[in-house]
Motif scaffolding. Structure first.
Motif, PDB file in Angstrom:
ATOM      1  N   GLN A  28      26.647 -12.533 -35.223  1.00 21.94           N
ATOM      2  CA  GLN A  28      26.491 -13.180 -33.909  1.00 21.94           C
ATOM      3  C   GLN A  28      26.366 -12.192 -32.753  1.00 21.94           C
ATOM      4  N   VAL A  29      26.642 -10.919 -32.980  1.00 22.81           N
ATOM      5  CA  VAL A  29      26.481  -9.945 -31.889  1.00 22.81           C
ATOM      6  C   VAL A  29      25.026  -9.552 -31.708  1.00 22.81           C
ATOM      7  N   ALA A  30      24.188  -9.807 -32.704  1.00 18.45           N
ATOM      8  CA  ALA A  30      22.801  -9.348 -32.658  1.00 18.45           C
ATOM      9  C   ALA A  30      22.068  -9.910 -31.448  1.00 18.45           C
ATOM     10  N   GLY A  31      21.416  -9.030 -30.722  1.00 20.86           N
ATOM     11  CA  GLY A  31      20.654  -9.442 -29.550  1.00 20.86           C
ATOM     12  C   GLY A  31      21.484  -9.624 -28.300  1.00 20.86           C
ATOM     13  N   GLU A  32      22.791  -9.379 -28.393  1.00 22.21           N
ATOM     14  CA  GLU A  32      23.685  -9.464 -27.234  1.00 22.21           C
ATOM     15  C   GLU A  32      24.147  -8.039 -26.898  1.00 22.21           C
ATOM     16  N   PRO A  33      23.554  -7.403 -25.909  1.00 21.28           N
ATOM     17  CA  PRO A  33      23.841  -5.984 -25.640  1.00 21.28           C
ATOM     18  C   PRO A  33      25.323  -5.670 -25.475  1.00 21.28           C
ATOM     19  N   ALA A  57      30.243  -3.453 -27.788  1.00 20.55           N
ATOM     20  CA  ALA A  57      31.677  -3.624 -28.050  1.00 20.55           C
ATOM     21  C   ALA A  57      31.986  -3.379 -29.521  1.00 20.55           C
ATOM     22  N   LEU A  58      31.159  -3.900 -30.426  1.00 24.16           N
ATOM     23  CA  LEU A  58      31.385  -3.682 -31.854  1.00 24.16           C
ATOM     24  C   LEU A  58      31.208  -2.211 -32.210  1.00 24.16           C
ATOM     25  N   PHE A  59      30.236  -1.564 -31.590  1.00 25.02           N
ATOM     26  CA  PHE A  59      30.024  -0.131 -31.831  1.00 25.02           C
ATOM     27  C   PHE A  59      31.256   0.674 -31.421  1.00 25.02           C
ATOM     28  N   HIS A  60      31.780   0.417 -30.249  1.00 23.25           N
ATOM     29  CA  HIS A  60      32.948   1.165 -29.782  1.00 23.25           C
ATOM     30  C   HIS A  60      34.196   0.807 -30.591  1.00 23.25           C
ATOM     31  N   LEU A  61      34.335  -0.449 -30.963  1.00 29.73           N
ATOM     32  CA  LEU A  61      35.472  -0.851 -31.791  1.00 29.73           C
ATOM     33  C   LEU A  61      35.418  -0.139 -33.135  1.00 29.73           C
ATOM     34  N   HIS A  62      34.260  -0.111 -33.746  1.00 29.84           N
ATOM     35  CA  HIS A  62      34.069   0.594 -35.015  1.00 29.84           C
ATOM     36  C   HIS A  62      34.531   2.032 -34.906  1.00 29.84           C
ATOM     37  N   ASN A  63      34.056   2.726 -33.874  1.00 32.94           N
ATOM     38  CA  ASN A  63      34.376   4.148 -33.739  1.00 32.94           C
ATOM     39  C   ASN A  63      35.855   4.380 -33.445  1.00 32.94           C
ATOM     40  N   LEU A  64      36.446   3.569 -32.571  1.00 35.52           N
ATOM     41  CA  LEU A  64      37.846   3.753 -32.208  1.00 35.52           C
ATOM     42  C   LEU A  64      38.786   3.451 -33.363  1.00 35.52           C
ATOM     43  N   VAL A  65      38.539   2.353 -34.068  1.00 34.45           N
ATOM     44  CA  VAL A  65      39.411   1.991 -35.192  1.00 34.45           C
ATOM     45  C   VAL A  65      39.429   3.104 -36.226  1.00 34.45           C
ATOM     46  N   PRO A  82      23.968  -6.387 -43.096  1.00 37.74           N
ATOM     47  CA  PRO A  82      23.670  -5.938 -41.730  1.00 37.74           C
ATOM     48  C   PRO A  82      22.186  -5.727 -41.444  1.00 37.74           C
ATOM     49  N   GLN A  83      21.417  -5.325 -42.455  1.00 35.64           N
ATOM     50  CA  GLN A  83      20.005  -5.060 -42.230  1.00 35.64           C
ATOM     51  C   GLN A  83      19.248  -6.297 -41.745  1.00 35.64           C
ATOM     52  N   SER A  84      19.807  -7.479 -42.003  1.00 34.21           N
ATOM     53  CA  SER A  84      19.109  -8.710 -41.609  1.00 34.21           C
ATOM     54  C   SER A  84      19.648  -9.309 -40.314  1.00 34.21           C
ATOM     55  N   TRP A  85      20.609  -8.650 -39.679  1.00 34.74           N
ATOM     56  CA  TRP A  85      21.200  -9.234 -38.470  1.00 34.74           C
ATOM     57  C   TRP A  85      20.268  -9.156 -37.261  1.00 34.74           C
ATOM     58  N   GLY A  86      19.392  -8.169 -37.241  1.00 36.84           N
ATOM     59  CA  GLY A  86      18.526  -7.978 -36.084  1.00 36.84           C
ATOM     60  C   GLY A  86      19.209  -7.215 -34.965  1.00 36.84           C
ATOM     61  N   LEU A  87      20.021  -6.221 -35.318  1.00 38.22           N
ATOM     62  CA  LEU A  87      20.724  -5.425 -34.306  1.00 38.22           C
ATOM     63  C   LEU A  87      19.737  -4.592 -33.501  1.00 38.22           C
ATOM     64  N   ALA A  88      19.969  -4.552 -32.189  1.00 40.96           N
ATOM     65  CA  ALA A  88      19.093  -3.790 -31.307  1.00 40.96           C
ATOM     66  C   ALA A  88      19.621  -2.392 -31.031  1.00 40.96           C
ATOM     67  N   LEU A  89      20.912  -2.168 -31.183  1.00 40.54           N
ATOM     68  CA  LEU A  89      21.531  -0.872 -30.906  1.00 40.54           C
ATOM     69  C   LEU A  89      21.426  -0.004 -32.157  1.00 40.54           C
ATOM     70  N   ASP A 143      22.533   2.949 -33.101  1.00 38.20           N
ATOM     71  CA  ASP A 143      23.743   3.568 -33.635  1.00 38.20           C
ATOM     72  C   ASP A 143      24.618   2.543 -34.357  1.00 38.20           C
ATOM     73  N   LEU A 144      24.697   1.339 -33.827  1.00 35.08           N
ATOM     74  CA  LEU A 144      25.472   0.290 -34.493  1.00 35.08           C
ATOM     75  C   LEU A 144      24.801  -0.113 -35.806  1.00 35.08           C
ATOM     76  N   ALA A 145      23.493  -0.270 -35.773  1.00 33.09           N
ATOM     77  CA  ALA A 145      22.763  -0.636 -36.990  1.00 33.09           C
ATOM     78  C   ALA A 145      22.979   0.404 -38.078  1.00 33.09           C
ATOM     79  N   SER A 146      22.970   1.683 -37.690  1.00 34.16           N
ATOM     80  CA  SER A 146      23.178   2.754 -38.653  1.00 34.16           C
ATOM     81  C   SER A 146      24.576   2.702 -39.264  1.00 34.16           C
TER      82      SER A 146
END
Length: 231
Positions: free
Chosen positions: A95-100, A105-113, A128-135, A137-140
């Motif tokens: 559900q985060v896909a397409g919401e900058p 937020a998920l990217f920073h949460l991932h890194n901090l945790v 994840p490859q099918s979510w349509g992530l725009a960021l 670094d998060l997609a990676s």
């Protein structure tokens, strides 16, 4: 004629580890949750269709690890540093896909945790490859996360799910109802939930309770053409 009054009592699903039945369809995913302390990189993506048991396993993991649970749709407004102070499960991450803001937020949460030695569980309906992530670094980071999937239910699991759903509503169906449904219903956890809810509604006030004619009628309404047994 006296009609039975309906009281909208809450349905209380059982979400404990002992309530999660393990079969070949979910054994690998359950094993990964149980062995959470050894996830590669401290993170895991758990996928499966709606109603497959992702939320149940998320609650099991919360009980095992003391993790916090957060819905992906709430990440943009969440206190990420506070959330990242322990283990975290993010539910419905697609559900985060397409919401900058949510993706960031998920990217920073991932890194901090992970930088603070925590573990991260992410649930989603697909890889994840099918979510349509725009960021990028998060997609990676999501694509590089170990993935385990809840598979479509086998007969045993579908039977147990129906038993559990009926039990959550304090319903004891006639003995021939479950075999009939399992052999003929679409093999979907979501359909199991719809069936039990519709049967519960239809059985209200009927003197014979949940019997085979009632189950047959509801199945025909929800899944036309389901008279033939499933292969």
């Amino acid at each position: 004629m006296i009609r039975q009054l309906r009281f909208d009592l809450p349905v209380r699903p059982a979400l404990g580890r002992g309530d999660f039945i393990v079969t070949e369809a979910n054994a690998m995913a359950v094993a990964m949750i149980d062995d959470w302390a050894h996830w590669p990189g401290g993170k895991l993506v758990l996928t499966g269709p709606r109603g497959a048991g992702k939320t149940h396993l998320a609650h099991v993991w919360r009980d095992l690890s003391g993790a916090s649970l957060v819905a992906a749709r709430d990440l943009a407004q969440a206190d990420i540093p506070a959330l990242a102070s322990g283990h975290v499960c993010v539910e419905d991450a697609q559900q985060v896909a397409g919401e900058p803001e949510a993706e960031a937020a998920l990217f920073h949460l991932h890194n901090l945790v992970l930088s603070q030695g925590g573990a991260l569980l992410v649930t989603a309906d697909a890889p994840p490859q099918s979510w349509g992530l725009a960021l990028p670094d998060l997609a990676s980071r999501m694509s590089g996360t170990t993935l385990t999937a809840l598979l479509p239910p086998d007969d045993m699991l579908l039977t147990v799910v129906l038993v559990k759903l009926f039990a959550d509503r304090q319903i004891v169906p006639a003995p021939n109802v479950l075999p009939y449904l399992v052999r003929r219903m679409p093999r979907s956890f979501d359909m199991a939930g719809q069936l039990v809810e519709a049967i519960d509604d239809a059985a209200l006030g009927t003197p014979k309770g949940v019997n085979l004619p009632l189950a047959r009628r509801i199945l025909a309404e929800l899944a036309p053409g389901s008279d033939a047994p499933q292969d």
